[in-house]
Design a protein around this motif. Structure first.
Motif: not given
Length: 448
Positions: A314, A318, A321, A404, A409
């Motif tokens: 996770q 993050h 992105l 995410l 999202r």
């Protein structure tokens, strides 16, 4: 162990030379201290009936021991300053020869002093004489153990124990031989031998454990140094501690960036302009990836591959992105600057995916490279190709977006891409991604 990992063996001579090289000066000091102790106890009145052979052996041992200590110091000094002109095998042979000579010399003088006391005996104070005769065996046992060589320590302990025990057995089997000297009894020698054997087992086990711990620490430091050649400093520590083998399987979030329309760009602009555009995008991307804890894997033409392998899946998603968002914002600023200078603006395509990959330094003996391999990398290439064909700024796989979480999202604009006619990507769910605060040129489909 998998065939692609090349982990140094437990007895790696290179690692052990690093350990033993640092002991050169210490070796000289220990030899001098032990020689002085032996000479001082022999010179003082310890109750032993010393013969001429006793002093001859001590003098020979003193000369040989000091010479070996100086030779050990010289070899260690040469190794540190790289002044030695031979090969690694020559260096190892020299160090091993010195070590075995010192071990056998120590064993010889220790067993001589023990056996001599048993045969010659003591004049008056047998307790002092017994203690002094055994002291060299224990001191030299510790000195041999400090060489960090388990086999040498075991050989030393075995030789001394064998000579000591053989003398005791012979005296016990043939009491009429009067083998033992005055004031020497088996009631004292047997517990002394058992004490020495127990101490030997403790020292050998301690050397084995310490050698293993130091070897592991040096191997980790070597891997940390190797990784530092390929990855940013901020992620070296975690990668080195979590990845003790050269290559291992782990989860990674993968990032690909490509310049859109670069082939046409190279035809329409001068070479200097093409190079500057390419370097601007590379620098911008490298800074963004590094700041978010990622690693730039490689540059392929106008494309850039990066990986996020640190932390939980996770956290990797993050970071990847956020890196994409930073690149979009910085590219907008770069394009504004280029527009003011009258230069053409640039457009990019980014792809995000995740999965299990092989991560590490792949070294074939000619060229070393820190990279990732696996099906996820192949899928990333197909995602990027579809995104570029659709003229999209950012495309992510469904597997990546699930990492995410709903909260993140919800801040994205997602648009499902139509299924591909290609058999390899037909079942792959892809989404075009945009942020609410993204610049106008990063809309889902600028060409629409």
């Amino acid at each position: 162990m998998p065939p692609f990992t090349r982990r140094p063996p437990h007895g790696d001579p290179t690692v052990m030379r690093l350990i033993q090289t640092a002991s050169g000066r210490r070796s000289v000091v220990l030899h001098l201290v032990i020689v002085l102790v032996l000479l001082a106890t022999a010179k003082g009145f310890d109750g032993s009936s010393h013969t001429a052979n006793h002093w001859i052996v001590l003098v020979v041992y003193a000369v040989c021991s000091v010479c070996l200590g100086l030779a050990d110091w010289r070899e260690a000094h040469r190794g540190r300053r790289r002044e030695y002109g031979g090969t690694d095998s020559d260096k190892a042979a020299d160090m091993e020869w010195l070590a075995w000579t010192a071990t056998l010399l120590n064993a010889g003088v220790a067993l001589f002093l023990v056996v001599e006391h048993m045969l010659v005996g003591a004049v008056e104070t047998e307790e002092t004489a017994t203690a002094v005769s055994r002291l060299p065996a224990f001191l030299l046992l510790l000195q041999t153990g400090l060489s960090m060589r388990v086999l040498h320590t075991a050989v030393f302990a075995g030789l001394v124990s064998l000579a000591w025990g053989s003398t005791i057995l012979f005296a016990f089997a043939y009491p009429e031989s009067a083998l033992l000297g005055p004031h020497v009894t088996l009631d004292e020698e047997v517990p002394g031998l058992l004490t020495f054997m127990a101490a030997s087992l403790v020292v050998i086990d301690g050397v084995r454990r310490l050698r293993s711990a130091v070897t592991t620490a040096l191997r980790m430091e070597r891997e940390r140094t190797t990784l530092a050649r390929f990855v940013p400093t901020r992620v070296v520590g975690e990668l080195a501690s979590a990845c003790l083998e050269a290559v291992r399987s782990r989860h990674a979030c993968l990032f690909a960036l490509d310049l859109r329309g670069f082939s046409a760009f190279t035809r329409e602009h001068a070479q200097e302009e093409v190079v500057r555009a390419l370097l601007d995008v590379r620098a911008l991307t490298h800074v963004a990836v590094t700041e978010h804890g990622g690693i730039v894997d490689k540059y392929v033409g106008d494309g850039i591959l990066a990986q996020f392998v640190v932390g939980r899946p996770q956290a990797q998603a993050h970071a990847a992105l956020a890196c994409g968002h930073a690149i979009v914002a910085r590219l907008a600023a770069l394009n504004a600057e280029r527009a003011r200078e009258g230069r053409p603006t640039l457009r990019i395509t980014m792809a995000l995916h995740c999965g299990e990959v092989l991560v590490g330094v792949f070294d074939d003996g000619h060229r070393a490279e820190f990279t990732v391999l696996g099906q996820a990398m192949n899928t990333l290439a197909r995602i990027e190709a579809r995104a570029k064909a659709a003229d999209l700024t950012l495309t992510a796989s469904d597997a990546f977006l699930r990492l995410l979480g709903p909260a993140i999202r919800s801040g994205l604009t997602l648009s499902a891409m139509p299924p591909s006619e290609c058999r390899d990507t037909r079942d792959l769910a892809l989404y075009a991604v945009a942020w609410a605060d993204a610049p106008a040129e990063t809309a889902l489909n600028p060409a629409a």
